[in-house]
Scaffold this motif. Structure first.
Motif, PDB file in Angstrom:
ATOM      1  N   ALA A 338       0.861  -1.176   0.000  1.00 32.58           N
ATOM      2  CA  ALA A 338       0.000   0.000   0.000  1.00 32.58           C
ATOM      3  C   ALA A 338       0.898   1.227   0.000  1.00 32.58           C
ATOM      4  O   ALA A 338       2.129   1.121   0.062  1.00 32.58           O
ATOM      5  N   THR A 339       0.283   2.399  -0.067  1.00 30.56           N
ATOM      6  CA  THR A 339       1.031   3.653  -0.099  1.00 30.56           C
ATOM      7  C   THR A 339       0.495   4.615   0.946  1.00 30.56           C
ATOM      8  O   THR A 339      -0.723   4.762   1.086  1.00 30.56           O
ATOM      9  N   LEU A 340       1.388   5.228   1.702  1.00 32.04           N
ATOM     10  CA  LEU A 340       1.058   6.367   2.546  1.00 32.04           C
ATOM     11  C   LEU A 340       1.494   7.605   1.784  1.00 32.04           C
ATOM     12  O   LEU A 340       2.656   7.708   1.375  1.00 32.04           O
ATOM     13  N   ALA A 341       0.569   8.544   1.576  1.00 32.96           N
ATOM     14  CA  ALA A 341       0.886   9.690   0.723  1.00 32.96           C
ATOM     15  C   ALA A 341       0.064  10.903   1.120  1.00 32.96           C
ATOM     16  O   ALA A 341      -1.044  10.766   1.649  1.00 32.96           O
ATOM     17  N   PRO A 342       0.574  12.105   0.851  1.00 39.01           N
ATOM     18  CA  PRO A 342      -0.209  13.319   1.125  1.00 39.01           C
ATOM     19  C   PRO A 342      -1.299  13.579   0.088  1.00 39.01           C
ATOM     20  O   PRO A 342      -2.226  14.343   0.357  1.00 39.01           O
ATOM     21  N   ARG A 343      -1.190  12.923  -1.078  1.00 41.40           N
ATOM     22  CA  ARG A 343      -2.191  13.128  -2.128  1.00 41.40           C
ATOM     23  C   ARG A 343      -2.403  11.827  -2.889  1.00 41.40           C
ATOM     24  O   ARG A 343      -1.494  10.990  -2.977  1.00 41.40           O
ATOM     25  N   LEU A 344      -3.588  11.688  -3.468  1.00 45.32           N
ATOM     26  CA  LEU A 344      -3.868  10.527  -4.302  1.00 45.32           C
ATOM     27  C   LEU A 344      -3.019  10.551  -5.558  1.00 45.32           C
ATOM     28  O   LEU A 344      -2.624  11.623  -6.034  1.00 45.32           O
ATOM     29  N   GLY A 345      -2.754   9.364  -6.098  1.00 45.65           N
ATOM     30  CA  GLY A 345      -1.996   9.253  -7.332  1.00 45.65           C
ATOM     31  C   GLY A 345      -0.499   9.160  -7.123  1.00 45.65           C
ATOM     32  O   GLY A 345       0.248   8.953  -8.082  1.00 45.65           O
ATOM     33  N   MET A 346      -0.044   9.307  -5.901  1.00 41.87           N
ATOM     34  CA  MET A 346       1.381   9.221  -5.620  1.00 41.87           C
ATOM     35  C   MET A 346       1.774   7.781  -5.300  1.00 41.87           C
ATOM     36  O   MET A 346       0.938   6.970  -4.903  1.00 41.87           O
ATOM     37  N   SER A 347       3.024   7.457  -5.474  1.00 41.72           N
ATOM     38  CA  SER A 347       3.538   6.144  -5.094  1.00 41.72           C
ATOM     39  C   SER A 347       5.030   6.273  -4.829  1.00 41.72           C
ATOM     40  O   SER A 347       5.674   7.230  -5.247  1.00 41.72           O
ATOM     41  N   ALA A 348       5.562   5.312  -4.116  1.00 42.26           N
ATOM     42  CA  ALA A 348       6.992   5.233  -3.841  1.00 42.26           C
ATOM     43  C   ALA A 348       7.510   3.911  -4.385  1.00 42.26           C
ATOM     44  O   ALA A 348       6.735   3.024  -4.775  1.00 42.26           O
ATOM     45  N   GLU A 349       8.805   3.771  -4.407  1.00 44.64           N
ATOM     46  CA  GLU A 349       9.409   2.538  -4.909  1.00 44.64           C
ATOM     47  C   GLU A 349       8.940   1.346  -4.081  1.00 44.64           C
ATOM     48  O   GLU A 349       8.882   1.412  -2.854  1.00 44.64           O
ATOM     49  N   VAL A 350       8.586   0.277  -4.775  1.00 42.37           N
ATOM     50  CA  VAL A 350       8.220  -0.980  -4.105  1.00 42.37           C
ATOM     51  C   VAL A 350       9.465  -1.869  -4.098  1.00 42.37           C
ATOM     52  O   VAL A 350       9.954  -2.251  -5.157  1.00 42.37           O
ATOM     53  N   PRO A 351      10.002  -2.180  -2.931  1.00 39.69           N
ATOM     54  CA  PRO A 351      11.242  -2.962  -2.901  1.00 39.69           C
ATOM     55  C   PRO A 351      11.013  -4.360  -3.449  1.00 39.69           C
ATOM     56  O   PRO A 351       9.930  -4.940  -3.296  1.00 39.69           O
ATOM     57  N   PRO A 352      12.026  -4.933  -4.081  1.00 38.66           N
ATOM     58  CA  PRO A 352      11.886  -6.311  -4.567  1.00 38.66           C
ATOM     59  C   PRO A 352      11.827  -7.283  -3.397  1.00 38.66           C
ATOM     60  O   PRO A 352      12.251  -6.966  -2.272  1.00 38.66           O
ATOM     61  N   LEU A 353      11.295  -8.451  -3.668  1.00 39.32           N
ATOM     62  CA  LEU A 353      11.290  -9.496  -2.638  1.00 39.32           C
ATOM     63  C   LEU A 353      12.721  -9.830  -2.232  1.00 39.32           C
ATOM     64  O   LEU A 353      13.605  -9.958  -3.080  1.00 39.32           O
ATOM     65  N   ARG A 354      12.933  -9.980  -0.941  1.00 38.07           N
ATOM     66  CA  ARG A 354      14.251 -10.362  -0.464  1.00 38.07           C
ATOM     67  C   ARG A 354      14.471 -11.862  -0.674  1.00 38.07           C
ATOM     68  O   ARG A 354      13.512 -12.612  -0.860  1.00 38.07           O
ATOM     69  N   PRO A 355      15.728 -12.317  -0.667  1.00 36.52           N
ATOM     70  CA  PRO A 355      15.985 -13.751  -0.852  1.00 36.52           C
ATOM     71  C   PRO A 355      15.225 -14.585   0.164  1.00 36.52           C
ATOM     72  O   PRO A 355      15.112 -14.214   1.335  1.00 36.52           O
ATOM     73  N   ARG A 356      14.715 -15.727  -0.294  1.00 35.20           N
ATOM     74  CA  ARG A 356      13.929 -16.554   0.607  1.00 35.20           C
ATOM     75  C   ARG A 356      14.829 -17.130   1.697  1.00 35.20           C
ATOM     76  O   ARG A 356      15.983 -17.468   1.477  1.00 35.20           O
TER      77      ARG A 356
END
Length: 594
Positions: A338-356
């Motif tokens: 999900a995204t925490l943001a001051p405005r709709l339509g914003m996003s931040a980098e989604v980190p890749p899955l870490r090694p299992r």
């Protein structure tokens, strides 16, 4: 399987009314961009209807069981000290129920068919009525069959009667869950056929060395024991879509804030089988509540939330930018985002899955084995408190030597079996050296450079009221056969006519949960809170659900002050369905003599 004609249901959703229903399946509180307190169900009389719906995620449609036509179910908001009547109508063609998870109430209002009431038959309405005796973050769900996997769950928030000790400017409810387009009976059928059916991350005997962090000798040892170090989650991202408030990872569910605000996130793990590791890169979180009970604030960078647990955290985003809320599955096969943001339509980098991650000798109940030898990369000294040594749970002294000796035993060696455990086809291992793991970092987070929450970090804001020491100790072994997907307490399942666990009313007792498997088990006791024994000077956390790590021991002190019959079970839905459940009986009842 339900008798509803699924093809007819899907066809009926194609029309205009069906499309409208699809777009409106999310309740208002769960829709993206809610900036404050969303519409909720509250008051003294609340009406809920359980029925069938079509649910869409990731461009696909499937059959769901919903409450008031939405998934997740409506947010119910109550106030401590009020009395509430919840009228639940069953619109299904099968029995249903609602359990009020974590609530203190009369046992016949607890909502467990066959234990506290008969269930709600098709076409009937049942009224739950009880006083609201507590405050905090909770949730509710079906306790009938496997309906919970199909969407039958929702959040419940109870505001305190007086001033809330947690100060915040804004709040968001975050319900984590897992969704599969397979019918739940298909899921458990595949698990019965092959315990690791959904595991797509097994070690390759031959392959790219970069893919294998274990040596050939380590793999040989695991093979000799006929066990799999990647068997971490029974059901994985190979079939699950991980949801936040009913939204898939690509939907970018967004919670709004103003920079500098104190934002309270009420996080509920309502999934059927998925344990999550939670972090917000670039933003620390302050844990202020666990399982609805206020704790002394503790700032961390990541924490694990097991199935059925709740954690309330405070975040204070300082900047006018977006942050990513990451809920990574324990086996790293997928994530909810999900995204925490001051405005709709914003996003931040989604980190890749870490090694299992990989399981270790410690996860097999060989508490003193060096983790580095089995792929964890760091050693952890065995812990054997005197009280556990006295009960035969572990051996003090040279833990490394003890572990080497334990490895020479077959994991089903009769000499390892406690007298209270019934051994048969349903028990495929007995942990030789289980140890208290309540202070261990969760699997895969052992070597993270940032701060990771453990149960030892949790201190109650208000101490548990009963200061008496326990008068007796009860051992409960968590047992199973992973390959045959059979699960039990002490080698016996609920449907085998197991004797209830009996407590005298107001008895103070120490319960030791001893995990003889390589799986995590979130164990939940209905109708009570208990103190998880951590031995910390700041006090023991008060919870209704405790995650017992593989090959580990988790003990709790219980005051059996709620008369009646209560469900006691692993909250991994398919483990409970397979038999890891019993009844806790507290007597005498009100009005009965001793």
């Amino acid at each position: 399987m339900t008798n509803i004609n699924r093809r007819h249901l899907l066809r009926s959703a194609v029309g205009g009314a069906g499309l409208a229903a699809l777009s409106g399946l999310l309740p208002a509180w769960a829709q993206t961009g809610t900036g404050g307190l969303p519409p909720v169900l509250s008051g003294e009389d609340i009406r809920l209807r359980v029925g069938h719906s079509i649910y869409r995620v990731g461009g696909r449609e499937g059959h769901a069981i919903t409450i008031n036509g939405v998934l997740p179910a409506p947010l119910i908001r109550l106030r401590e000290g009020q009395r509430v009547r919840l009228h639940v109508e069953n619109g299904l063609d099968e029995d249903t129920s609602i359990h009020w998870h974590g609530l203190i109430l009369p046992f016949h209002m607890d909502g467990v068919p066959g234990i506290s009431f008969p269930g709600i038959a098709p076409g009937e309405t049942f009224t739950y009525e009880f006083p609201v005796l507590q405050n905090g973050t909770y949730w509710y769900h079906s306790h009938s069959g496997l309906q919970e996997q199909l969407g039958h769950y929702g959040p419940l928030v109870i505001d305190p009667q007086g001033q809330d000790p947690v100060a915040y400017d804004r709040e968001h409810v975050i319900v984590l869950s897992d969704w599969t387009f397979l019918h739940p009976h298909q899921v458990i059928g595949k698990l019965k056929q092959e315990g690791g059916y959904f595991n797509r991350q097994r070690l390759a005997m031959l392959g790219d060395p970069a893919e294998n962090t274990m040596s050939a000798e380590d793999r040989r040892m695991w093979g000799a024991m006929r066990m799999d170090p990647t068997d971490i989650a029974d059901v994985t991202g190979s079939t699950y879509t991980y949801l936040i408030n009913g939204h898939g990872p690509d939907d970018n569910w967004t919670a709004l804030f103003r920079p500098g605000e104190r934002v309270r996130l009420r996080i509920i793990n309502a999934s059927a089988m998925s344990i999550f590791n939670i972090r917000i890169p670039g933003l620390p979180v302050t844990v202020v509540q666990a399982d609805g009970q206020n704790v002394r604030p503790v700032e961390v960078d990541e924490f694990q939330i097991s199935v059925a647990e709740t954690y309330d955290v405070i975040v204070s985003p300082p900047d006018d930018r977006a942050y990513t809320f990451v809920a990574e599955s324990i086996d790293r096969s997928g994530l909810a985002r999900a995204t925490l943001a001051p405005r709709l339509g914003m996003s931040a980098e989604v980190p890749p899955l870490r090694p299992r991650p990989l399981l270790s000798m410690r996860d097999m109940g060989m508490g003193g084995m060096d983790h580095g030898a089995m792929g964890h990369g760091s050693a952890a000294a065995a812990s054997c408190p005197p009280e556990h040594a006295a009960m035969g749970h572990c051996t003090p002294g040279d833990a490394g030597a003890d572990a080497e000796q334990a490895m020479s035993h077959d994991m089903r060696d009769p000499s390892l079996v406690p007298s209270t455990v019934t051994v048969g086809v349903g028990v495929d291992m007995i942990a030789p050296m289980p140890v208290d793991r309540t202070g261990d970092r969760p699997l895969g987070l052992e070597d993270e450079p940032h701060r990771v929450l453990t149960y030892h970090d949790l201190a109650p804001l208000t101490p548990f009221p009963d200061k008496r020491p326990p008068t007796r100790s009860v051992d409960i072994h968590l047992t199973g056969n992973m390959e045959r997907f059979m699960w039990s307490f002490d080698g016996r399942t609920l449907n085998e006519g197991t004797e209830p666990i009996r407590f005298a009313r107001n008895e103070r007792v120490r319960v030791n949960l001893i995990n003889n498997s390589m799986m995590n088990h979130p164990i939940h006791l209905h109708g009570h809170f208990f103190e998880v024994v951590t031995g910390q000077a700041h006090g023991d956390p008060i919870k209704h659900t405790v995650n017992v790590m593989p090959g580990g021991i988790a003990s709790f002190n219980l005051t059996a002050d709620a008369p009646g019959d209560w469900a006691f079970h692993c909250h991994l839905l398919y483990h409970m369905h397979a038999g890891m459940m019993n009844v806790v009986t507290v007597r005498p009842l009100d009005g009965e003599g001793r």
